[in-house]
Design a protein around this motif. Sequence first.
Motif, PDB file in Angstrom:
ATOM      1  N   GLY A  55       3.108 -14.941  16.952  1.00 18.02           N
ATOM      2  CA  GLY A  55       1.706 -14.672  16.664  1.00 18.02           C
ATOM      3  C   GLY A  55       1.435 -13.178  16.524  1.00 18.02           C
ATOM      4  N   LEU A  56       2.089 -12.381  17.361  1.00 21.52           N
ATOM      5  CA  LEU A  56       1.936 -10.930  17.278  1.00 21.52           C
ATOM      6  C   LEU A  56       2.474 -10.422  15.940  1.00 21.52           C
ATOM      7  N   LYS A  57       3.572 -11.025  15.531  1.00 19.82           N
ATOM      8  CA  LYS A  57       4.197 -10.651  14.262  1.00 19.82           C
ATOM      9  C   LYS A  57       3.263 -10.981  13.105  1.00 19.82           C
ATOM     10  N   GLN A  58       2.686 -12.176  13.172  1.00 14.19           N
ATOM     11  CA  GLN A  58       1.750 -12.589  12.135  1.00 14.19           C
ATOM     12  C   GLN A  58       0.543 -11.659  12.127  1.00 14.19           C
ATOM     13  N   GLY A  59       0.084 -11.299  13.332  1.00 10.93           N
ATOM     14  CA  GLY A  59      -1.045 -10.388  13.448  1.00 10.93           C
ATOM     15  C   GLY A  59      -0.744  -9.057  12.779  1.00 10.93           C
ATOM     16  N   TRP A  60       0.466  -8.574  12.987  1.00 11.66           N
ATOM     17  CA  TRP A  60       0.876  -7.314  12.352  1.00 11.66           C
ATOM     18  C   TRP A  60       0.829  -7.455  10.827  1.00 11.66           C
ATOM     19  N   ALA A  61       1.399  -8.554  10.324  1.00 15.39           N
ATOM     20  CA  ALA A  61       1.440  -8.743   8.864  1.00 15.39           C
ATOM     21  C   ALA A  61       0.021  -8.771   8.294  1.00 15.39           C
ATOM     22  N   PHE A  62      -0.876  -9.473   8.996  1.00 13.10           N
ATOM     23  CA  PHE A  62      -2.266  -9.543   8.517  1.00 13.10           C
ATOM     24  C   PHE A  62      -2.931  -8.166   8.582  1.00 13.10           C
ATOM     25  N   ALA A  63      -2.660  -7.434   9.624  1.00  8.28           N
ATOM     26  CA  ALA A  63      -3.245  -6.096   9.763  1.00  8.28           C
ATOM     27  C   ALA A  63      -2.800  -5.216   8.599  1.00  8.28           C
ATOM     28  N   TRP A  64      -1.552  -5.274   8.295  1.00  6.97           N
ATOM     29  CA  TRP A  64      -0.979  -4.441   7.225  1.00  6.97           C
ATOM     30  C   TRP A  64      -1.589  -4.806   5.872  1.00  6.97           C
ATOM     31  N   ARG A  65      -1.682  -6.105   5.575  1.00  8.98           N
ATOM     32  CA  ARG A  65      -2.260  -6.544   4.307  1.00  8.98           C
ATOM     33  C   ARG A  65      -3.728  -6.153   4.212  1.00  8.98           C
ATOM     34  N   SER A  66      -4.455  -6.378   5.312  1.00  6.17           N
ATOM     35  CA  SER A  66      -5.884  -6.055   5.287  1.00  6.17           C
ATOM     36  C   SER A  66      -6.096  -4.567   5.053  1.00  6.17           C
ATOM     37  N   LEU A  67      -5.234  -3.779   5.656  1.00  4.86           N
ATOM     38  CA  LEU A  67      -5.375  -2.332   5.510  1.00  4.86           C
ATOM     39  C   LEU A  67      -5.221  -1.928   4.054  1.00  4.86           C
ATOM     40  N   ILE A  68      -4.144  -2.396   3.411  1.00  8.12           N
ATOM     41  CA  ILE A  68      -3.890  -2.006   2.027  1.00  8.12           C
ATOM     42  C   ILE A  68      -5.049  -2.453   1.134  1.00  8.12           C
ATOM     43  N   THR A  69      -5.517  -3.672   1.367  1.00  6.14           N
ATOM     44  CA  THR A  69      -6.640  -4.180   0.574  1.00  6.14           C
ATOM     45  C   THR A  69      -7.860  -3.280   0.735  1.00  6.14           C
ATOM     46  N   ALA A  70      -8.180  -2.960   1.966  1.00  7.06           N
ATOM     47  CA  ALA A  70      -9.364  -2.144   2.225  1.00  7.06           C
ATOM     48  C   ALA A  70      -9.198  -0.744   1.624  1.00  7.06           C
ATOM     49  N   GLU A  71      -8.002  -0.215   1.724  1.00  3.44           N
ATOM     50  CA  GLU A  71      -7.775   1.133   1.190  1.00  3.44           C
ATOM     51  C   GLU A  71      -7.923   1.180  -0.329  1.00  3.44           C
ATOM     52  N   MET A  72      -7.612   0.033  -0.964  1.00  2.00           N
ATOM     53  CA  MET A  72      -7.733   0.002  -2.419  1.00  2.00           C
ATOM     54  C   MET A  72      -9.187   0.067  -2.859  1.00  2.00           C
ATOM     55  N   LEU A  73     -10.102  -0.275  -1.954  1.00  2.00           N
ATOM     56  CA  LEU A  73     -11.512  -0.313  -2.313  1.00  2.00           C
ATOM     57  C   LEU A  73     -12.224   0.994  -1.988  1.00  2.00           C
ATOM     58  N   TYR A  74     -11.518   1.954  -1.446  1.00  2.00           N
ATOM     59  CA  TYR A  74     -12.225   3.120  -0.937  1.00  2.00           C
ATOM     60  C   TYR A  74     -11.294   4.322  -1.034  1.00  2.00           C
ATOM     61  N   MET A  75     -11.770   5.402  -1.605  1.00  2.00           N
ATOM     62  CA  MET A  75     -10.971   6.617  -1.749  1.00  2.00           C
ATOM     63  C   MET A  75     -10.678   7.171  -0.364  1.00  2.00           C
ATOM     64  N   SER A  76      -9.447   6.966   0.065  1.00  2.00           N
ATOM     65  CA  SER A  76      -9.249   7.204   1.487  1.00  2.00           C
ATOM     66  C   SER A  76      -7.883   7.749   1.843  1.00  2.00           C
ATOM     67  N   LEU A  77      -7.144   8.254   0.892  1.00  2.00           N
ATOM     68  CA  LEU A  77      -5.838   8.872   1.131  1.00  2.00           C
ATOM     69  C   LEU A  77      -4.684   7.891   1.351  1.00  2.00           C
ATOM     70  N   GLY A  78      -4.912   6.737   1.902  1.00  2.00           N
ATOM     71  CA  GLY A  78      -3.805   5.859   2.280  1.00  2.00           C
ATOM     72  C   GLY A  78      -3.014   5.316   1.104  1.00  2.00           C
ATOM     73  N   LEU A  79      -2.044   4.476   1.408  1.00  2.00           N
ATOM     74  CA  LEU A  79      -1.173   3.906   0.380  1.00  2.00           C
ATOM     75  C   LEU A  79      -1.957   3.095  -0.634  1.00  2.00           C
ATOM     76  N   GLY A  80      -2.952   2.370  -0.163  1.00  2.00           N
ATOM     77  CA  GLY A  80      -3.759   1.560  -1.058  1.00  2.00           C
ATOM     78  C   GLY A  80      -4.431   2.404  -2.114  1.00  2.00           C
ATOM     79  N   GLN A  81      -4.883   3.580  -1.701  1.00  2.00           N
ATOM     80  CA  GLN A  81      -5.562   4.439  -2.655  1.00  2.00           C
ATOM     81  C   GLN A  81      -4.585   5.005  -3.684  1.00  2.00           C
ATOM     82  N   VAL A  82      -3.384   5.376  -3.197  1.00  7.05           N
ATOM     83  CA  VAL A  82      -2.381   5.908  -4.116  1.00  7.05           C
ATOM     84  C   VAL A  82      -2.031   4.845  -5.161  1.00  7.05           C
ATOM     85  N   LEU A  83      -2.005   3.610  -4.718  1.00  3.13           N
ATOM     86  CA  LEU A  83      -1.735   2.502  -5.631  1.00  3.13           C
ATOM     87  C   LEU A  83      -2.813   2.432  -6.710  1.00  3.13           C
ATOM     88  N   MET A  84      -4.082   2.491  -6.293  1.00  7.08           N
ATOM     89  CA  MET A  84      -5.182   2.411  -7.250  1.00  7.08           C
ATOM     90  C   MET A  84      -5.183   3.615  -8.176  1.00  7.08           C
TER      91      MET A  84
END
Lengths: 255, 312
Positions: free
Chosen positions: A179-208
């Motif tokens: 469950g902790l592992k799954q939680g980590w995977a969800f956290a990571w995915r949610s982060l990238i998704t959120a970063e793609m929606l907002y100019m925020s320096l992270g990997l998601g933004q670099v992708l966009m």
Amino acid sequence: MGLKRLGKNLIFYAVLLGTWALLAALKVWPPYLFPTPKGVTEALYAGFQDHSFWIAIAVSMRRVLIGYVISIVLGTLLGLSVASNKFLEETMGGLLVSLQSLPSICWWPLALLWFGLSQNAILFVVIMGSLLSVTMAMEDGRKQMPKIYAMAGRNLGARGFPLFWYVLLPASLPFIVSGLKQGWAFAWRSLITAEMLYMSLGLGQVLMMGRELNDMSQVIAVMILIIAIGYVVDGLVFKTIERRMQHKWGLTPAT
Amino acid sequence: MTTNAAPQPSFPEPRSLDQRSLDHRSPVRSGTRPKPILFPARERDTDLTPKLWLKDLSLSYKVDNGSRLLALDNINLKVKPGEFLCIVGPSGCGKSTLLHLIAGLQHPSSGSVLVDSHKVDAPGTDRILIFQELGLFPWLKVGENVEFGIKMKGIPKAERLERVQRYLRLVHLSQFQDSYIHQLSGGMRQRVALARALATEPDVLLMDEPFAALDAQTRDLLHDELERIWAETGRTIIFVTHNVREAVRLGDRVALLTFRPGRLKRGYSVDLPRPRHLEDITVAKTAREILDDLREEINKSLEEQYGAEAAR
């Protein structure tokens, strides 16, 4: 055995890369839509060379770690209360299960209203992404853990926090680690998704950014980075925890 | 002759029980065989503070349909310091529950458990229970398991390590300090559990059918070891088993519980010289007497079980 498997993997990735290179060389699609392996490698190199990837990784990792740790703390409290309280179990238990079908990015509009266009909004989405997995893992662990350990611990004089820390937590680890592992995977995915929606320096933004510059090489390069980080964390952190636990408990390690 | 001192290698003569509680429900049986010696109640012994005193102890559960099920009914029992008391009874008589009450893991519906005249209301390291399933911690090494109770007590690290070594030596497991539990055999695990319990230096050691799952040879060996450790450490031991011969082999006294609700049906003094052996004729003979009484209870339990199944 290990070598044989490594050989199989080498062949698999060689074929995959070869097919990719061949398709790119045949120019079925224009290069700005379908980049070559060489272009992606160069983009990776350039990204690390000008430090933009390093910064993006650092920013993203920091966010996901903070969010994940908060999730674990909240999820533990929540999961344990649900597991130990019949009323909460019968009411909130169902809500938790149904909330899990909600993609965490659905919290984004609310997060924007509550926290503004900020780090905290991203953090909120990350927490909502992993909190449920952690909560349910903790609840499950608390319930599935053999009662004998709690009794033995109390019998030997443990109570309160020491009982939780030295007995209940390690005793339920086999039931919560996935469950902790799954939680980590969800956290990571949610982060990238959120970063793609907002100019925020992270990997998601670099992708966009790659998309906006029509630089498909960079897009693919960042995607590879995101996969690689997820894989490394899983392999280094969770596999190590699992392996150590299996060794101690004498469970057969999954091959 | 009997004093409140620690037990001597010459084993204390069993006596001093609350007569009333032990035989008030015993069935009248014709004297076709020698009547077992009941615990003699002697006036002077009642002045003696028992190590453990179960006083009018009853426990009932709430069952699903709202009625209450009486599990233990008015148990009265006094155990002297350093005494080895065995409790036998059919399955379902509440033997394990009784130990849980003494350990403070469960609360009685009425009555009380007194240790040195102090009422028990929570678990405490003056009474350590060795569970039937042992409950050793698989995430800790053998040494860390033994250390657990004294770590919870807040004893400094240096003394803890010294004690861990002392008690591992006592159970002959010194080389296995750094092993994990799953690497040990059943008999070795029993000994770890014993060392873990003894390390907290409890006054009363409670053992719940500890050797039931072991093969005969290992069990014989552990009987010898338990007897030796008991003599060396002077602990009071309450030992629950369904094996009457084992009870006679080990106990100064044997108490027989009835089938649901658990009541003290009868007490027996075992006046046999030690060391004893499971195969001794005298042990077998004493066990035989108790077994006749026990069989009656087992039949009751079988009747209830099969009667209920037939009714379905």
